[in-house]
Design a protein around this motif. Structure first.
Motif, PDB file in Angstrom:
ATOM      1  N   ARG A 101      19.286 -26.891 -24.279  1.00  0.00           N
ATOM      2  CA  ARG A 101      19.111 -27.653 -23.042  1.00  0.00           C
ATOM      3  C   ARG A 101      18.743 -29.093 -23.385  1.00  0.00           C
ATOM      4  O   ARG A 101      17.644 -29.362 -23.860  1.00  0.00           O
ATOM      5  CB  ARG A 101      18.031 -27.008 -22.181  1.00  0.00           C
ATOM      6  CG  ARG A 101      18.418 -25.618 -21.659  1.00  0.00           C
ATOM      7  CD  ARG A 101      17.264 -24.972 -20.924  1.00  0.00           C
ATOM      8  NE  ARG A 101      16.196 -24.601 -21.852  1.00  0.00           N
ATOM      9  CZ  ARG A 101      14.926 -24.413 -21.494  1.00  0.00           C
ATOM     10  NH1 ARG A 101      14.556 -24.601 -20.240  1.00  0.00           N
ATOM     11  NH2 ARG A 101      14.027 -24.055 -22.395  1.00  0.00           N
ATOM     12  N   CYS A 102      19.670 -29.992 -23.143  1.00  0.00           N
ATOM     13  CA  CYS A 102      19.507 -31.395 -23.534  1.00  0.00           C
ATOM     14  C   CYS A 102      19.190 -32.253 -22.311  1.00  0.00           C
ATOM     15  O   CYS A 102      19.990 -32.319 -21.369  1.00  0.00           O
ATOM     16  CB  CYS A 102      20.779 -31.908 -24.200  1.00  0.00           C
ATOM     17  SG  CYS A 102      21.254 -30.981 -25.679  1.00  0.00           S
ATOM     18  N   PRO A 103      18.036 -32.929 -22.299  1.00  0.00           N
ATOM     19  CA  PRO A 103      17.679 -33.755 -21.149  1.00  0.00           C
ATOM     20  C   PRO A 103      18.389 -35.107 -21.161  1.00  0.00           C
ATOM     21  O   PRO A 103      18.912 -35.544 -22.193  1.00  0.00           O
ATOM     22  CB  PRO A 103      16.167 -33.932 -21.298  1.00  0.00           C
ATOM     23  CG  PRO A 103      15.939 -33.865 -22.779  1.00  0.00           C
ATOM     24  CD  PRO A 103      16.958 -32.887 -23.300  1.00  0.00           C
ATOM     25  N   HIS A 104      18.362 -35.769 -20.014  1.00  0.00           N
ATOM     26  CA  HIS A 104      18.996 -37.083 -19.893  1.00  0.00           C
ATOM     27  C   HIS A 104      18.509 -38.052 -20.961  1.00  0.00           C
ATOM     28  O   HIS A 104      19.307 -38.738 -21.605  1.00  0.00           O
ATOM     29  CB  HIS A 104      18.694 -37.671 -18.502  1.00  0.00           C
ATOM     30  CG  HIS A 104      19.534 -37.121 -17.414  1.00  0.00           C
ATOM     31  ND1 HIS A 104      20.634 -37.780 -16.905  1.00  0.00           N
ATOM     32  CD2 HIS A 104      19.440 -35.967 -16.710  1.00  0.00           C
ATOM     33  CE1 HIS A 104      21.181 -37.063 -15.934  1.00  0.00           C
ATOM     34  NE2 HIS A 104      20.477 -35.952 -15.800  1.00  0.00           N
ATOM     35  N   ALA A 105      17.187 -38.134 -21.139  1.00  0.00           N
ATOM     36  CA  ALA A 105      16.636 -39.135 -22.054  1.00  0.00           C
ATOM     37  C   ALA A 105      17.047 -38.895 -23.493  1.00  0.00           C
ATOM     38  O   ALA A 105      17.097 -39.842 -24.293  1.00  0.00           O
ATOM     39  CB  ALA A 105      15.115 -39.177 -21.941  1.00  0.00           C
ATOM     40  N   GLN A 106      17.343 -37.648 -23.859  1.00  0.00           N
ATOM     41  CA  GLN A 106      17.780 -37.376 -25.224  1.00  0.00           C
ATOM     42  C   GLN A 106      19.045 -38.170 -25.543  1.00  0.00           C
ATOM     43  O   GLN A 106      19.186 -38.736 -26.627  1.00  0.00           O
ATOM     44  CB  GLN A 106      18.020 -35.880 -25.430  1.00  0.00           C
ATOM     45  CG  GLN A 106      18.317 -35.504 -26.883  1.00  0.00           C
ATOM     46  CD  GLN A 106      18.572 -34.015 -27.070  1.00  0.00           C
ATOM     47  OE1 GLN A 106      18.731 -33.268 -26.101  1.00  0.00           O
ATOM     48  NE2 GLN A 106      18.625 -33.567 -28.305  1.00  0.00           N
ATOM     49  N   PHE A 107      19.973 -38.237 -24.585  1.00  0.00           N
ATOM     50  CA  PHE A 107      21.205 -38.999 -24.794  1.00  0.00           C
ATOM     51  C   PHE A 107      20.912 -40.494 -24.873  1.00  0.00           C
ATOM     52  O   PHE A 107      21.497 -41.205 -25.699  1.00  0.00           O
ATOM     53  CB  PHE A 107      22.195 -38.702 -23.669  1.00  0.00           C
ATOM     54  CG  PHE A 107      22.708 -37.295 -23.683  1.00  0.00           C
ATOM     55  CD1 PHE A 107      23.744 -36.924 -24.514  1.00  0.00           C
ATOM     56  CD2 PHE A 107      22.129 -36.323 -22.883  1.00  0.00           C
ATOM     57  CE1 PHE A 107      24.210 -35.621 -24.543  1.00  0.00           C
ATOM     58  CE2 PHE A 107      22.577 -35.013 -22.902  1.00  0.00           C
ATOM     59  CZ  PHE A 107      23.618 -34.659 -23.740  1.00  0.00           C
ATOM     60  N   ALA A 108      20.012 -40.983 -24.014  1.00  0.00           N
ATOM     61  CA  ALA A 108      19.670 -42.400 -24.046  1.00  0.00           C
ATOM     62  C   ALA A 108      19.046 -42.786 -25.387  1.00  0.00           C
ATOM     63  O   ALA A 108      19.372 -43.833 -25.966  1.00  0.00           O
ATOM     64  CB  ALA A 108      18.716 -42.728 -22.901  1.00  0.00           C
TER      65      ALA A 108
ATOM     66  N   GLY B  11      14.679 -27.053 -25.577  1.00  0.00           N
ATOM     67  CA  GLY B  11      14.682 -25.734 -26.206  1.00  0.00           C
ATOM     68  C   GLY B  11      15.967 -24.991 -25.907  1.00  0.00           C
ATOM     69  O   GLY B  11      16.923 -25.542 -25.338  1.00  0.00           O
ATOM     70  N   TYR B  12      15.984 -23.730 -26.290  1.00  0.00           N
ATOM     71  CA  TYR B  12      17.180 -22.910 -26.134  1.00  0.00           C
ATOM     72  C   TYR B  12      17.174 -22.187 -24.785  1.00  0.00           C
ATOM     73  O   TYR B  12      16.113 -21.974 -24.172  1.00  0.00           O
ATOM     74  CB  TYR B  12      17.263 -21.873 -27.256  1.00  0.00           C
ATOM     75  CG  TYR B  12      17.345 -22.483 -28.636  1.00  0.00           C
ATOM     76  CD1 TYR B  12      18.517 -23.098 -29.075  1.00  0.00           C
ATOM     77  CD2 TYR B  12      16.255 -22.444 -29.498  1.00  0.00           C
ATOM     78  CE1 TYR B  12      18.596 -23.655 -30.333  1.00  0.00           C
ATOM     79  CE2 TYR B  12      16.325 -23.000 -30.768  1.00  0.00           C
ATOM     80  CZ  TYR B  12      17.493 -23.607 -31.178  1.00  0.00           C
ATOM     81  OH  TYR B  12      17.570 -24.168 -32.428  1.00  0.00           O
ATOM     82  N   LEU B  13      18.354 -21.812 -24.341  1.00  0.00           N
ATOM     83  CA  LEU B  13      18.471 -21.006 -23.131  1.00  0.00           C
ATOM     84  C   LEU B  13      17.658 -19.724 -23.281  1.00  0.00           C
ATOM     85  O   LEU B  13      17.663 -19.091 -24.339  1.00  0.00           O
ATOM     86  CB  LEU B  13      19.938 -20.657 -22.869  1.00  0.00           C
ATOM     87  CG  LEU B  13      20.843 -21.805 -22.405  1.00  0.00           C
ATOM     88  CD1 LEU B  13      22.300 -21.354 -22.388  1.00  0.00           C
ATOM     89  CD2 LEU B  13      20.427 -22.311 -21.033  1.00  0.00           C
ATOM     90  N   GLY B  14      16.968 -19.363 -22.229  1.00  0.00           N
ATOM     91  CA  GLY B  14      16.177 -18.142 -22.257  1.00  0.00           C
ATOM     92  C   GLY B  14      14.779 -18.323 -22.798  1.00  0.00           C
ATOM     93  O   GLY B  14      13.991 -17.368 -22.821  1.00  0.00           O
ATOM     94  N   GLU B  15      14.450 -19.542 -23.256  1.00  0.00           N
ATOM     95  CA  GLU B  15      13.114 -19.820 -23.757  1.00  0.00           C
ATOM     96  C   GLU B  15      12.392 -20.784 -22.827  1.00  0.00           C
ATOM     97  O   GLU B  15      13.022 -21.551 -22.091  1.00  0.00           O
ATOM     98  CB  GLU B  15      13.169 -20.441 -25.161  1.00  0.00           C
ATOM     99  CG  GLU B  15      13.739 -19.531 -26.224  1.00  0.00           C
ATOM    100  CD  GLU B  15      13.716 -20.181 -27.595  1.00  0.00           C
ATOM    101  OE1 GLU B  15      14.036 -19.486 -28.560  1.00  0.00           O
ATOM    102  OE2 GLU B  15      13.383 -21.386 -27.693  1.00  0.00           O
ATOM    103  N   GLN B  16      11.074 -20.762 -22.873  1.00  0.00           N
ATOM    104  CA  GLN B  16      10.293 -21.733 -22.126  1.00  0.00           C
ATOM    105  C   GLN B  16      10.492 -23.116 -22.729  1.00  0.00           C
ATOM    106  O   GLN B  16      10.765 -23.255 -23.929  1.00  0.00           O
ATOM    107  CB  GLN B  16       8.810 -21.364 -22.152  1.00  0.00           C
ATOM    108  CG  GLN B  16       8.457 -20.124 -21.339  1.00  0.00           C
ATOM    109  CD  GLN B  16       6.961 -19.896 -21.279  1.00  0.00           C
ATOM    110  OE1 GLN B  16       6.209 -20.396 -22.112  1.00  0.00           O
ATOM    111  NE2 GLN B  16       6.524 -19.144 -20.292  1.00  0.00           N
ATOM    112  N   ALA B  17      10.336 -24.141 -21.896  1.00  0.00           N
ATOM    113  CA  ALA B  17      10.479 -25.511 -22.388  1.00  0.00           C
ATOM    114  C   ALA B  17       9.456 -25.780 -23.482  1.00  0.00           C
ATOM    115  O   ALA B  17       8.299 -25.367 -23.398  1.00  0.00           O
ATOM    116  CB  ALA B  17      10.296 -26.502 -21.240  1.00  0.00           C
ATOM    117  N   ARG B  18       9.895 -26.457 -24.521  1.00  0.00           N
ATOM    118  CA  ARG B  18       9.008 -26.766 -25.643  1.00  0.00           C
ATOM    119  C   ARG B  18       7.996 -27.825 -25.243  1.00  0.00           C
ATOM    120  O   ARG B  18       8.294 -28.743 -24.469  1.00  0.00           O
ATOM    121  CB  ARG B  18       9.826 -27.247 -26.843  1.00  0.00           C
ATOM    122  CG  ARG B  18      10.803 -26.201 -27.355  1.00  0.00           C
ATOM    123  CD  ARG B  18      11.531 -26.700 -28.565  1.00  0.00           C
ATOM    124  NE  ARG B  18      10.654 -26.804 -29.710  1.00  0.00           N
ATOM    125  CZ  ARG B  18      10.430 -25.820 -30.566  1.00  0.00           C
ATOM    126  NH1 ARG B  18      11.024 -24.644 -30.398  1.00  0.00           N
ATOM    127  NH2 ARG B  18       9.634 -25.985 -31.597  1.00  0.00           N
TER     128      ARG B  18
END
Length: 497
Positions: free
Chosen positions: A168-175, A354-361
């Motif tokens: 799961r990649c957030p918007h800011a990761q790309f920025a 984090g990965y699908l199925g896991e809580q956010a890191r």
């Protein structure tokens, strides 16, 4: 609108660079202003088909304007794009769809049968059909007020050591990717970036953010061709190219010719390129390769710059990041000692959730990369191996990467992969699969003799397979899980046999 989201990148780039050329792909050319319009109207087209903020839209599309429109349109709408590897079919495609659970699926016409066979029951849009979302057809929407930490995309790992996992990649990761890599490559608005890597992986997808960050032009081709790579670089006016480690040997294996330097490219991102090839590559093609460390889950953490590279090393830790090298107990090891790389950042939302199925890191927590590295006393990092690819033989840890580097020094070997297979004495034996250069006949015994001159005795391969090709991912990484599963066969040469 926060400037650390994808719509903010698009909006700011359009405001700053308006009529400058931004994108060339599949015969379509767009300025920055036209790209903003396409993103806004693609969002309208998606909304007209029932897509809402937070919905997941999977894509089984080759590098194309349709895929880029979908990526930017989903971000504009606040939906989540899920670009899928176009090599997927059958069980592996079902796995990706089951993991990501998309609300909609946009597929190229050439892949439509695969979706039916995979049993996907959701709404499917096929390119060229009346149902396919097309920018400009529907009313433009204002950008959704996404936050930097909201998920923008789900990207699947390469699956070289096991099943692919959705990240799961957030918007800011790309920025942050755009800022960090643009700085490492010294990109400016005068640059033309050229990539032929697939847009369903981080390396190519983030060239969009790099270009927008500095106002550069970006050219995207459908696939890599070793025989036409430098011709395409010349035709596109590229000043920066994007490679993976396996591509450099392929380019060097091509016949030399006047086209080797008949282009404007002078640097390239080439993570994983074997150290002995760096200077050979620069002298032949006039391109300085820049290495670094990053992953789908993280960001551009370790790197170098074109004017300051060290062949065979990934670089040093970049500002905004920390790195540790640890043993199996997660205790720091001394410099010069191999261990697993742990990383963290103070750049907000620069890492995945984090990965699908896991809580956010938890923000600021250490990320276990699964990579074995060495940190030198002067702070430079050298890649050793994937932790899962480490070969344990007779009490010694053997780097498959170092075995492969030795093998590539054989004049008759074009490509090689080293991997562990079970030993009758417990632990592992070293097995290699080697691809001969065109016109060469490889003698496995000669391969072993070559290794004896390059490696310690415990690392010399016991088993050698001479093969026509290696099983690769779409990004050119060797699928070692396939090689390990196949293991020793009746046609395998055994040094002890």
């Amino acid at each position: 609108m926060n400037r650390m989201t994808i719509p903010a990148l698009v909006d700011a780039a359009a405001a700053d660079h308006g009529e400058r050329a931004f994108l060339t792909v599949d015969g379509t050319r767009r300025t920055y202003a036209q790209t903003r319009t396409a993103a806004a109207t693609m969002a309208g087209a998606l909304a007209a088909r029932g897509c809402r903020p937070g919905d997941r839209v999977a894509a089984l599309l080759s590098n194309s304007v349709e895929l880029i429109d979908l990526v930017l349109g989903c971000a504009w709408l606040g939906a989540v794009v899920v670009p899928l590897n176009t090599a997927l079919h059958g069980r592996l495609l079902r796995h990706a769809l089951d993991e990501s659970k998309p609300h909609f699926l946009y597929v190229g016409a050439e892949f439509a049968d695969r979706v039916t066979e995979a049993g996907y029951a959701g709404e499917v849009w096929v390119t060229g059909s009346p149902q396919a979302p097309v920018p400009g057809v529907e009313q433009a929407l204002d950008p959704h007020p996404s936050r930097p930490g909201d998920t923008a995309a789900i990207l699947f790992t390469s699956g070289t050591t096991g099943p692919s996992r959705g990240v799961r990649c957030p918007h800011a990761q790309f920025a942050w990717w755009g800022r960090n890599v643009a700085d490492s490559l010294r990109l400016t608005a005068d640059d033309t970036l050229y990539t032929c890597l697939p847009l369903f992986h981080t390396n190519a997808l983030n060239t969009l953010a790099q270009a927008m960050t500095v106002g550069a032009s970006l050219v995207v081709d459908r696939r890599f061709s070793a025989s036409r790579h430098w011709q395409r670089a010349a035709e596109t006016g590229a000043t920066c190219v994007y490679l993976l480690g396996a591509m450099a040997p392929m380019l060097l294996a091509q016949p030399q010719g006047p086209g080797d330097r008949a282009h404007r490219a002078w640097r390239g991102l080439g993570p994983g390129t074997p150290g002995p090839l760096w200077e050979v590559f620069r002298e032949r093609f006039g391109v300085a390769l820049v290495d670094g460390f990053g992953s789908t889950e993280t960001n551009a953490i370790i790197g170098s710059v074109p004017e300051g590279c060290r062949p065979g090393y990934m670089g040093t830790v970049r500002d905004g990041f920390e790195a540790r090298v640890v043993d199996t107990d997660l205790s720091d090891v001394p410099d010069g000692t191999p261990g697993e790389l742990l990383v963290r950042t103070d750049q907000e939302h620069a890492f995945s959730l984090g990965y699908l199925g896991e809580q956010a890191r938890e923000s600021g927590s250490w990320w276990r990369t699964g990579d074995r590295v060495v940190r030198e006393p002067d702070g430079w990092f050298r890649f050793v191996d994937r932790v899962k690819d480490c070969i344990r033989r007779r009490g010694e840890n053997i780097s498959s990467y170092e075995v492969e580097t030795a093998l590539r020094g054989h004049p008759g070997i074009a490509e090689a992969a080293a991997f562990p297979v079970p030993s009758e004495l417990a632990e592992d034996e070293v097995m290699v699969a080697v691809v001969p250069r065109a016109g060469c006949q490889l003698d496995p015994a000669d391969v072993a003799r070559h290794c004896r001159g390059e490696l310690p005795a415990f690392a010399v391969p016991r088993y050698v397979d001479v093969v026509a090709t290696l099983p690769l991912t779409e990004t050119g990484k060797v699928r070692k899980s396939v090689l390990r599963e196949r293991g020793v066969t009746g046609g395998t040469w055994d040094r002890c046999g």
